[in-house]
Design a protein around this motif. Structure first.
Motif, PDB file in Angstrom:
ATOM      1  N   GLY A 110       0.690  -1.182   0.239  1.00  0.00           N
ATOM      2  CA  GLY A 110      -0.211  -0.179   0.090  1.00  0.00           C
ATOM      3  C   GLY A 110       0.696   1.215  -0.199  1.00  0.00           C
ATOM      4  N   GLY A 111      -0.027   2.555   0.377  1.00  0.00           N
ATOM      5  CA  GLY A 111       0.891   3.789   0.360  1.00  0.00           C
ATOM      6  C   GLY A 111       0.455   4.976   0.368  1.00  0.00           C
ATOM      7  N   THR A 112       0.753   5.819   0.364  1.00  0.00           N
ATOM      8  CA  THR A 112       0.089   7.169   0.502  1.00  0.00           C
ATOM      9  C   THR A 112       0.516   8.296  -0.758  1.00  0.00           C
ATOM     10  OG1 THR A 112       1.513   8.399   2.235  1.00  0.00           O
ATOM     11  CG2 THR A 112      -0.128   7.177   2.631  1.00  0.00           C
ATOM     12  N   GLY A 113      -0.021   9.282  -0.543  1.00  0.00           N
ATOM     13  CA  GLY A 113      -0.018  10.213  -1.722  1.00  0.00           C
ATOM     14  C   GLY A 113       0.170   9.393  -3.106  1.00  0.00           C
ATOM     15  N   ILE A 114       0.865  10.038  -4.321  1.00  0.00           N
ATOM     16  CA  ILE A 114       1.130   9.516  -5.568  1.00  0.00           C
ATOM     17  C   ILE A 114       0.794   7.478  -5.133  1.00  0.00           C
ATOM     18  CG2 ILE A 114       3.717   9.701  -5.248  1.00  0.00           C
ATOM     19  CD1 ILE A 114       3.362   9.889  -8.178  1.00  0.00           C
ATOM     20  N   PHE A 115       1.338   7.569  -4.251  1.00  0.00           N
ATOM     21  CA  PHE A 115       1.514   5.770  -3.901  1.00  0.00           C
ATOM     22  C   PHE A 115      -0.571   4.996  -3.549  1.00  0.00           C
ATOM     23  CE2 PHE A 115       5.566   7.083  -3.708  1.00  0.00           C
ATOM     24  CZ  PHE A 115       6.349   5.708  -5.458  1.00  0.00           C
ATOM     25  N   ARG A 116      -1.322   6.396  -3.265  1.00  0.00           N
ATOM     26  CA  ARG A 116      -2.404   5.245  -3.236  1.00  0.00           C
ATOM     27  C   ARG A 116      -2.992   4.358  -3.620  1.00  0.00           C
ATOM     28  NH1 ARG A 116      -7.316   9.800  -2.563  1.00  0.00           N
ATOM     29  NH2 ARG A 116      -5.963  10.765  -0.419  1.00  0.00           N
ATOM     30  N   TYR A 117      -3.089   3.513  -3.143  1.00  0.00           N
ATOM     31  CA  TYR A 117      -3.452   2.047  -3.491  1.00  0.00           C
ATOM     32  C   TYR A 117      -2.563   1.513  -4.230  1.00  0.00           C
ATOM     33  CZ  TYR A 117      -7.949   4.907  -4.429  1.00  0.00           C
ATOM     34  OH  TYR A 117      -8.440   6.028  -4.000  1.00  0.00           O
ATOM     35  N   ALA A 118      -0.851   1.820  -3.767  1.00  0.00           N
ATOM     36  CA  ALA A 118      -0.035   0.942  -4.418  1.00  0.00           C
ATOM     37  C   ALA A 118      -0.271  -0.901  -4.051  1.00  0.00           C
ATOM     38  CB  ALA A 118       0.906   1.367  -3.700  1.00  0.00           C
ATOM     39  N   ARG A 119       0.895  -1.256  -4.697  1.00  0.00           N
ATOM     40  CA  ARG A 119       1.235  -2.606  -5.008  1.00  0.00           C
ATOM     41  C   ARG A 119       1.877  -3.005  -5.898  1.00  0.00           C
ATOM     42  NH1 ARG A 119      -3.085  -1.953  -7.849  1.00  0.00           N
ATOM     43  NH2 ARG A 119      -3.640  -3.467  -9.699  1.00  0.00           N
ATOM     44  N   GLY A 120       2.799  -3.805  -5.061  1.00  0.00           N
ATOM     45  CA  GLY A 120       3.973  -4.207  -6.050  1.00  0.00           C
ATOM     46  C   GLY A 120       5.422  -4.961  -5.347  1.00  0.00           C
ATOM     47  N   TYR A 121       5.843  -4.843  -5.476  1.00  0.00           N
ATOM     48  CA  TYR A 121       7.198  -5.870  -4.791  1.00  0.00           C
ATOM     49  C   TYR A 121       8.441  -5.228  -4.735  1.00  0.00           C
ATOM     50  CZ  TYR A 121       9.262  -7.311  -9.364  1.00  0.00           C
ATOM     51  OH  TYR A 121       9.093  -7.510 -10.575  1.00  0.00           O
ATOM     52  N   LEU A 122       9.603  -5.468  -3.563  1.00  0.00           N
ATOM     53  CA  LEU A 122      10.648  -5.184  -3.860  1.00  0.00           C
ATOM     54  C   LEU A 122      11.940  -5.781  -3.771  1.00  0.00           C
ATOM     55  CD1 LEU A 122      11.420  -1.974  -0.640  1.00  0.00           C
ATOM     56  CD2 LEU A 122      13.030  -3.992  -0.888  1.00  0.00           C
ATOM     57  N   ILE A 123      12.354  -5.844  -4.491  1.00  0.00           N
ATOM     58  CA  ILE A 123      13.913  -6.590  -4.020  1.00  0.00           C
ATOM     59  C   ILE A 123      15.275  -5.822  -3.680  1.00  0.00           C
ATOM     60  CG2 ILE A 123      15.635  -7.431  -5.556  1.00  0.00           C
ATOM     61  CD1 ILE A 123      12.762  -9.362  -6.264  1.00  0.00           C
ATOM     62  N   GLN A 124      15.612  -6.371  -2.262  1.00  0.00           N
ATOM     63  CA  GLN A 124      16.420  -5.899  -1.628  1.00  0.00           C
ATOM     64  C   GLN A 124      17.650  -6.967  -1.797  1.00  0.00           C
ATOM     65  OE1 GLN A 124      16.128  -4.996   2.709  1.00  0.00           O
ATOM     66  NE2 GLN A 124      17.767  -5.766   2.955  1.00  0.00           N
ATOM     67  N   THR A 125      18.739  -5.744  -2.344  1.00  0.00           N
ATOM     68  CA  THR A 125      19.982  -6.899  -2.383  1.00  0.00           C
ATOM     69  C   THR A 125      21.811  -5.985  -1.223  1.00  0.00           C
ATOM     70  OG1 THR A 125      20.979  -5.484  -4.136  1.00  0.00           O
ATOM     71  CG2 THR A 125      20.073  -7.687  -4.583  1.00  0.00           C
ATOM     72  N   SER A 126      22.233  -6.635  -0.915  1.00  0.00           N
ATOM     73  CA  SER A 126      22.912  -5.238  -0.182  1.00  0.00           C
ATOM     74  C   SER A 126      24.170  -5.250  -1.407  1.00  0.00           C
ATOM     75  CB  SER A 126      24.183  -6.839   0.192  1.00  0.00           C
ATOM     76  OG  SER A 126      22.837  -7.187   1.710  1.00  0.00           O
ATOM     77  N   TYR A 127      24.417  -4.464  -0.977  1.00  0.00           N
ATOM     78  CA  TYR A 127      25.539  -3.105  -2.302  1.00  0.00           C
ATOM     79  C   TYR A 127      26.672  -3.541  -1.952  1.00  0.00           C
ATOM     80  CZ  TYR A 127      28.057   0.374  -4.528  1.00  0.00           C
ATOM     81  OH  TYR A 127      28.983   0.920  -5.341  1.00  0.00           O
ATOM     82  N   SER A 128      27.169  -3.121  -0.246  1.00  0.00           N
ATOM     83  CA  SER A 128      28.614  -2.934   0.728  1.00  0.00           C
ATOM     84  C   SER A 128      27.816  -3.818   1.809  1.00  0.00           C
ATOM     85  CB  SER A 128      28.840  -1.703   0.283  1.00  0.00           C
ATOM     86  OG  SER A 128      28.513  -0.718   1.245  1.00  0.00           O
ATOM     87  N   THR A 129      28.943  -4.025   2.360  1.00  0.00           N
ATOM     88  CA  THR A 129      28.686  -4.073   4.095  1.00  0.00           C
ATOM     89  C   THR A 129      30.068  -4.604   4.429  1.00  0.00           C
ATOM     90  OG1 THR A 129      27.591  -5.964   3.747  1.00  0.00           O
ATOM     91  CG2 THR A 129      28.270  -6.485   5.747  1.00  0.00           C
ATOM     92  N   ASP A 130      30.462  -3.938   5.740  1.00  0.00           N
ATOM     93  CA  ASP A 130      31.151  -3.802   6.474  1.00  0.00           C
ATOM     94  C   ASP A 130      30.889  -4.090   7.722  1.00  0.00           C
ATOM     95  OD1 ASP A 130      33.832  -3.289   8.344  1.00  0.00           O
ATOM     96  OD2 ASP A 130      34.488  -1.070   7.095  1.00  0.00           O
ATOM     97  N   ASP A 131      31.081  -4.755   8.504  1.00  0.00           N
ATOM     98  CA  ASP A 131      30.755  -6.081   9.280  1.00  0.00           C
ATOM     99  C   ASP A 131      31.510  -5.444  10.532  1.00  0.00           C
ATOM    100  OD1 ASP A 131      28.998  -7.367   8.862  1.00  0.00           O
ATOM    101  OD2 ASP A 131      30.273  -9.034   8.667  1.00  0.00           O
ATOM    102  N   ALA A 132      32.817  -4.813  10.907  1.00  0.00           N
ATOM    103  CA  ALA A 132      33.496  -4.181  11.571  1.00  0.00           C
ATOM    104  C   ALA A 132      33.241  -3.028  12.122  1.00  0.00           C
ATOM    105  CB  ALA A 132      35.257  -4.217  10.798  1.00  0.00           C
ATOM    106  N   ALA A 133      32.783  -1.917  10.652  1.00  0.00           N
ATOM    107  CA  ALA A 133      32.451  -0.843  10.982  1.00  0.00           C
ATOM    108  C   ALA A 133      30.604  -1.053  11.537  1.00  0.00           C
ATOM    109  CB  ALA A 133      32.185   0.266   9.441  1.00  0.00           C
ATOM    110  N   GLN A 134      30.034  -2.097  11.158  1.00  0.00           N
ATOM    111  CA  GLN A 134      28.799  -2.622  11.374  1.00  0.00           C
ATOM    112  C   GLN A 134      27.653  -0.750  10.461  1.00  0.00           C
ATOM    113  OE1 GLN A 134      27.488  -4.258  13.054  1.00  0.00           O
ATOM    114  NE2 GLN A 134      29.195  -5.249  14.927  1.00  0.00           N
TER     115      GLN A 134
END
Ligand code: NAG
Length: 202
Positions: free
Chosen positions: A162-186
């Motif tokens: 869902g959403g609000t404003g321009i995204f009212r009634y929104a539906r869809g999906y999101l692909i999340q990937t890790s661009y970079s990870t620095d475990d020492a720096a959290q």
């Protein structure tokens, strides 16, 4: 090729049917409900909906980082600390969302909400977050995201519900990937590719 006119015909008939239903629906709105509810009914079948892709980065400053944007708010006594997957732990997140991968690139908004370690046998996070746009073309609008984030996977698919404003009634999906990870720096930079409907007339 010969199938095309038939498809067009079917689409035309469906649209006529939908507009008839729309008129019918409008008649069904009791007068005391008002214009807000009437426009809700019109918009759902009003042909205002289009699809877009949004590509952004999320600056995940984890617990232990000097400027952490994630806090743990709850865990299960005697369980979470003994679980290899931190089962039962709940975090609140307010991550900065940027146009590019650098934390100094243009600020676009915040990724805010709850993440719950909800899997006994792997890192499986139940996500309940809002993407709030503060700058750029969608400033003031938001997207609501739910889903299961199996963090060790390269691609994690979440739902736009869902959403609000321009995204009212929104539906869809999101692909999340890790661009970079620095475990020492959290510190991790996440990449979001969001495919969502939006209201093309707003
Ligand atoms: C935390 O924020 C301050 C103020 O913006 C900044 O000077 C500092 O470098 C940040 N710390 C880290 C580890 O990025």
């Amino acid at each position: 090729m010969a199938k095309q006119p038939i498809i067009v015909l079917i689409l035309t008939i469906s649209c006529l049917l939908v507009s008839t239903l729309d008129v019918y629906a409008r008649k069904q709105v009791p007068s005391h409900v008002g214009e807000e509810a009437a426009s809700f009914l019109r918009d759902v079948c009003g042909g205002r909906e289009k699809v877009m892709q949004i590509h952004v980065y999320v600056q995940d400053l984890r617990i232990g980082h000097e400027n952490a944007t994630v806090v743990e708010v709850a865990k299960a006594a005697g369980v979470t600390d003994n679980s290899p997957y931190a089962f039962g732990s709940v975090h609140v997140v307010d991550d900065l969302m940027t146009e590019g991968p650098s934390i100094n690139s243009r600020k676009l908004g915040r990724v805010q909400g709850l993440t719950t370690s909800a899997d006994l046998s792997t890192f499986g996070i139940a996500m309940n977050i809002n993407i709030y746009f503060t700058d750029g073309p969608y400033a003031g609008s938001s997207l609501s995201i739910l889903g299961r984030n199996q963090v060790m996977d390269e691609r994690r698919e979440l739902s736009v519900v869902g959403g609000t404003g321009i995204f009212r009634y929104a539906r869809g999906y999101l692909i999340q990937t890790s661009y970079s990870t620095d475990d020492a720096a959290q510190y991790a930079v996440l990449e979001y590719n969001i495919y969502t409907t939006y209201d093309a007339q707003m």
